[in-house]
Design an enzyme around this catalytic site. Structure first.
Site, PDB file in Angstrom:
ATOM      1  N   ARG A 110       8.097   4.488  86.018  1.00 13.97           N
ATOM      2  CA  ARG A 110       8.094   3.160  86.334  1.00 13.97           C
ATOM      3  C   ARG A 110       6.766   2.563  85.651  1.00 13.97           C
ATOM      4  O   ARG A 110       6.756   1.199  85.404  1.00 13.97           O
ATOM      5  CB  ARG A 110       7.915   2.884  87.842  1.00 13.97           C
ATOM      6  CG  ARG A 110       9.097   3.439  88.723  1.00 13.97           C
ATOM      7  CD  ARG A 110       8.520   3.607  90.109  1.00 13.97           C
ATOM      8  NE  ARG A 110       7.409   4.274  90.541  1.00 13.97           N
ATOM      9  CZ  ARG A 110       6.676   4.436  91.386  1.00 13.97           C
ATOM     10  NH1 ARG A 110       7.075   3.576  92.524  1.00 13.97           N
ATOM     11  NH2 ARG A 110       5.792   5.161  91.681  1.00 13.97           N
ATOM     12  N   GLU A 155      -6.592   1.524  90.867  1.00 15.03           N
ATOM     13  CA  GLU A 155      -7.324   0.653  91.678  1.00 15.03           C
ATOM     14  C   GLU A 155      -8.612   0.032  90.992  1.00 15.03           C
ATOM     15  O   GLU A 155      -9.318   0.906  90.239  1.00 15.03           O
ATOM     16  CB  GLU A 155      -8.031   1.538  93.002  1.00 15.03           C
ATOM     17  CG  GLU A 155      -8.748   0.662  93.778  1.00 15.03           C
ATOM     18  CD  GLU A 155      -9.077   1.765  94.981  1.00 15.03           C
ATOM     19  OE1 GLU A 155      -8.117   1.771  96.146  1.00 15.03           O
ATOM     20  OE2 GLU A 155     -10.044   2.340  94.830  1.00 15.03           O
ATOM     21  N   GLN A 186     -16.117 -15.053  92.493  1.00 17.29           N
ATOM     22  CA  GLN A 186     -15.152 -15.731  91.594  1.00 17.29           C
ATOM     23  C   GLN A 186     -14.694 -14.602  90.669  1.00 17.29           C
ATOM     24  O   GLN A 186     -15.267 -13.664  90.138  1.00 17.29           O
ATOM     25  CB  GLN A 186     -16.111 -16.603  90.843  1.00 17.29           C
ATOM     26  CG  GLN A 186     -15.454 -17.774  89.944  1.00 17.29           C
ATOM     27  CD  GLN A 186     -16.193 -18.470  89.134  1.00 17.29           C
ATOM     28  OE1 GLN A 186     -17.174 -19.048  89.686  1.00 17.29           O
ATOM     29  NE2 GLN A 186     -16.133 -18.854  87.889  1.00 17.29           N
ATOM     30  N   ASP A 187     -13.320 -14.847  90.345  1.00 20.28           N
ATOM     31  CA  ASP A 187     -12.762 -14.166  89.419  1.00 20.28           C
ATOM     32  C   ASP A 187     -12.233 -14.865  88.270  1.00 20.28           C
ATOM     33  O   ASP A 187     -11.881 -16.188  88.333  1.00 20.28           O
ATOM     34  CB  ASP A 187     -11.345 -13.566  89.873  1.00 20.28           C
ATOM     35  CG  ASP A 187     -11.499 -12.435  90.943  1.00 20.28           C
ATOM     36  OD1 ASP A 187     -13.059 -12.128  91.238  1.00 20.28           O
ATOM     37  OD2 ASP A 187     -10.790 -11.777  91.381  1.00 20.28           O
ATOM     38  N   ASN A 188     -12.394 -14.578  86.923  1.00 21.72           N
ATOM     39  CA  ASN A 188     -11.662 -15.248  86.062  1.00 21.72           C
ATOM     40  C   ASN A 188     -10.973 -14.624  84.972  1.00 21.72           C
ATOM     41  O   ASN A 188     -11.036 -13.210  85.017  1.00 21.72           O
ATOM     42  CB  ASN A 188     -13.224 -15.553  85.073  1.00 21.72           C
ATOM     43  CG  ASN A 188     -14.169 -16.118  85.834  1.00 21.72           C
ATOM     44  OD1 ASN A 188     -14.037 -17.332  86.496  1.00 21.72           O
ATOM     45  ND2 ASN A 188     -15.509 -15.899  85.667  1.00 21.72           N
ATOM     46  N   HIS A 228     -23.438 -15.141  76.757  1.00 21.74           N
ATOM     47  CA  HIS A 228     -23.769 -16.141  77.771  1.00 21.74           C
ATOM     48  C   HIS A 228     -24.377 -15.640  78.708  1.00 21.74           C
ATOM     49  O   HIS A 228     -23.989 -14.480  79.089  1.00 21.74           O
ATOM     50  CB  HIS A 228     -22.419 -16.772  78.167  1.00 21.74           C
ATOM     51  CG  HIS A 228     -21.580 -17.305  77.085  1.00 21.74           C
ATOM     52  ND1 HIS A 228     -20.165 -17.322  77.181  1.00 21.74           N
ATOM     53  CD2 HIS A 228     -22.049 -18.060  76.023  1.00 21.74           C
ATOM     54  CE1 HIS A 228     -19.810 -17.864  76.096  1.00 21.74           C
ATOM     55  NE2 HIS A 228     -20.902 -18.293  75.422  1.00 21.74           N
ATOM     56  N   LYS A 281     -21.308  -8.985  86.649  1.00 22.77           N
ATOM     57  CA  LYS A 281     -19.901  -9.038  86.090  1.00 22.77           C
ATOM     58  C   LYS A 281     -19.313  -7.674  86.204  1.00 22.77           C
ATOM     59  O   LYS A 281     -19.876  -6.474  85.665  1.00 22.77           O
ATOM     60  CB  LYS A 281     -19.951  -9.806  84.871  1.00 22.77           C
ATOM     61  CG  LYS A 281     -20.322 -11.109  84.906  1.00 22.77           C
ATOM     62  CD  LYS A 281     -20.040 -11.642  83.498  1.00 22.77           C
ATOM     63  CE  LYS A 281     -20.584 -13.123  83.640  1.00 22.77           C
ATOM     64  NZ  LYS A 281     -20.664 -13.794  82.128  1.00 22.77           N
ATOM     65  N   HIS A 300     -23.777 -11.477  78.209  1.00 21.27           N
ATOM     66  CA  HIS A 300     -22.327 -11.099  78.048  1.00 21.27           C
ATOM     67  C   HIS A 300     -21.589 -11.769  77.239  1.00 21.27           C
ATOM     68  O   HIS A 300     -21.487 -12.920  76.836  1.00 21.27           O
ATOM     69  CB  HIS A 300     -21.568 -10.836  79.425  1.00 21.27           C
ATOM     70  CG  HIS A 300     -20.422 -10.581  79.182  1.00 21.27           C
ATOM     71  ND1 HIS A 300     -19.147 -11.047  79.205  1.00 21.27           N
ATOM     72  CD2 HIS A 300     -19.834  -9.169  78.951  1.00 21.27           C
ATOM     73  CE1 HIS A 300     -18.331 -10.542  79.191  1.00 21.27           C
ATOM     74  NE2 HIS A 300     -18.582  -9.111  78.937  1.00 21.27           N
ATOM     75  N   TYR A 353     -12.478 -10.754  84.923  1.00 26.10           N
ATOM     76  CA  TYR A 353     -13.628 -10.447  85.312  1.00 26.10           C
ATOM     77  C   TYR A 353     -13.858 -10.798  86.548  1.00 26.10           C
ATOM     78  O   TYR A 353     -13.603 -12.019  86.879  1.00 26.10           O
ATOM     79  CB  TYR A 353     -14.639 -10.546  84.118  1.00 26.10           C
ATOM     80  CG  TYR A 353     -14.789 -11.864  83.777  1.00 26.10           C
ATOM     81  CD1 TYR A 353     -15.969 -12.693  84.006  1.00 26.10           C
ATOM     82  CD2 TYR A 353     -14.010 -12.272  82.560  1.00 26.10           C
ATOM     83  CE1 TYR A 353     -16.046 -13.817  83.346  1.00 26.10           C
ATOM     84  CE2 TYR A 353     -14.155 -13.424  81.905  1.00 26.10           C
ATOM     85  CZ  TYR A 353     -15.274 -14.263  82.422  1.00 26.10           C
ATOM     86  OH  TYR A 353     -15.391 -15.467  81.775  1.00 26.10           O
ATOM     87  N   GLU A 358     -26.273 -22.637  82.777  1.00 25.07           N
ATOM     88  CA  GLU A 358     -25.866 -21.806  81.627  1.00 25.07           C
ATOM     89  C   GLU A 358     -26.668 -21.761  80.545  1.00 25.07           C
ATOM     90  O   GLU A 358     -27.132 -22.676  80.026  1.00 25.07           O
ATOM     91  CB  GLU A 358     -24.401 -22.384  81.158  1.00 25.07           C
ATOM     92  CG  GLU A 358     -23.576 -21.420  80.102  1.00 25.07           C
ATOM     93  CD  GLU A 358     -22.233 -21.862  79.788  1.00 25.07           C
ATOM     94  OE1 GLU A 358     -21.587 -20.921  79.391  1.00 25.07           O
ATOM     95  OE2 GLU A 358     -22.087 -23.013  79.888  1.00 25.07           O
ATOM     96  N   LYS A 377     -20.488 -24.526  70.287  1.00 30.39           N
ATOM     97  CA  LYS A 377     -21.443 -24.159  71.276  1.00 30.39           C
ATOM     98  C   LYS A 377     -22.078 -22.848  70.816  1.00 30.39           C
ATOM     99  O   LYS A 377     -23.298 -22.700  70.830  1.00 30.39           O
ATOM    100  CB  LYS A 377     -20.905 -24.051  72.769  1.00 30.39           C
ATOM    101  CG  LYS A 377     -22.111 -23.783  73.700  1.00 30.39           C
ATOM    102  CD  LYS A 377     -21.421 -23.895  75.053  1.00 30.39           C
ATOM    103  CE  LYS A 377     -20.892 -22.601  75.393  1.00 30.39           C
ATOM    104  NZ  LYS A 377     -20.202 -22.528  76.863  1.00 30.39           N
ATOM    105  N   ASP A 378     -21.390 -21.754  70.553  1.00 31.63           N
ATOM    106  CA  ASP A 378     -22.007 -20.359  70.291  1.00 31.63           C
ATOM    107  C   ASP A 378     -22.599 -20.307  69.064  1.00 31.63           C
ATOM    108  O   ASP A 378     -23.367 -19.523  68.687  1.00 31.63           O
ATOM    109  CB  ASP A 378     -20.977 -19.508  70.518  1.00 31.63           C
ATOM    110  CG  ASP A 378     -20.440 -19.264  72.147  1.00 31.63           C
ATOM    111  OD1 ASP A 378     -21.156 -19.593  72.801  1.00 31.63           O
ATOM    112  OD2 ASP A 378     -19.552 -18.598  72.307  1.00 31.63           O
TER     113      ASP A 378
END
Length: 182
Positions: A23, A28, A46-48, A61, A70, A117, A130, A141, A165-166
């Protein structure tokens, strides 16, 4: 799930158990009790999800207000994940660690507070998921120049795609003392 130490203390490579059959697969990706058993008292809040094209470099960042632990996982594609130690009292201050994380190996990188990161996209497209231990705070930030010669990171991309920005972040030597971690 296997928790593997890396060459930088507190950064861990996690290798989940993968169960395959006709399948597909099951794994996990996170269990709080396993983290607690290893002394990692992290509460993710928080999940992104980030979707990116080949050659994109996101980062480096970090947040000085609401710093975040993270846990990085790739749902689709392949990235070179990067963490840079910004803990000024650390013996590995200023060192970068890199790991290839992909939908094939299903590895995860745990990056604690005190690190910048980022990642580069090695596949045509990627979907990165993440978990973060604190909420994003745009006022706290900060960033680190992705191509800082002191870091000497091989991003493994030929034509990097970088945000405006970076492109204008400070190099490690120019980060104000108050923006580093104790």
């Amino acid at each position: 799930m296997e928790f593997e130490k890396t060459e930088i203390e507190d950064v861990l490579l996690l290798k989940p158990d993968i169960f395959k059959d006709k399948r597909g697969i099951f794994l996990e990706s996170y269990r709080k009790s396993l983290f607690r058993e290893r002394g990692l008292k992290v509460d993710f809040v928080q999940d992104n999800i980030s979707s990116s094209k080949k050659g994109a470099i996101r980062g480096l960042h970090y947040q000085i207000d609401n710093p975040q632990d993270k846990l990085i996982m790739v749902m689709q594609g392949e990235i070179l994940d990067v963490a840079v130690d910004l803990r000024k009292s650390s013996s590995t201050f200023g060192r970068a660690i890199t790991r290839i994380i992909s939908e094939n190996n299903r590895h995860q990188l745990f990056i604690p507070k005190g690190f910048a990161h980022g990642f580069s996209v090695l596949s045509d497209e990627t979907l990165v998921y993440y978990k973060c231990s604190d909420y994003y705070n745009p006022y706290g930030e900060r960033g680190l120049f992705w191509n800082d010669s002191l870091l000497n990171i091989d991003w493994k991309v030929n034509e990097p795609v970088i945000s405006e920005k970076d492109k204008h972040q400070p190099e490690l030597a120019d980060i104000p003392e108050e923006d580093l971690f104790d």
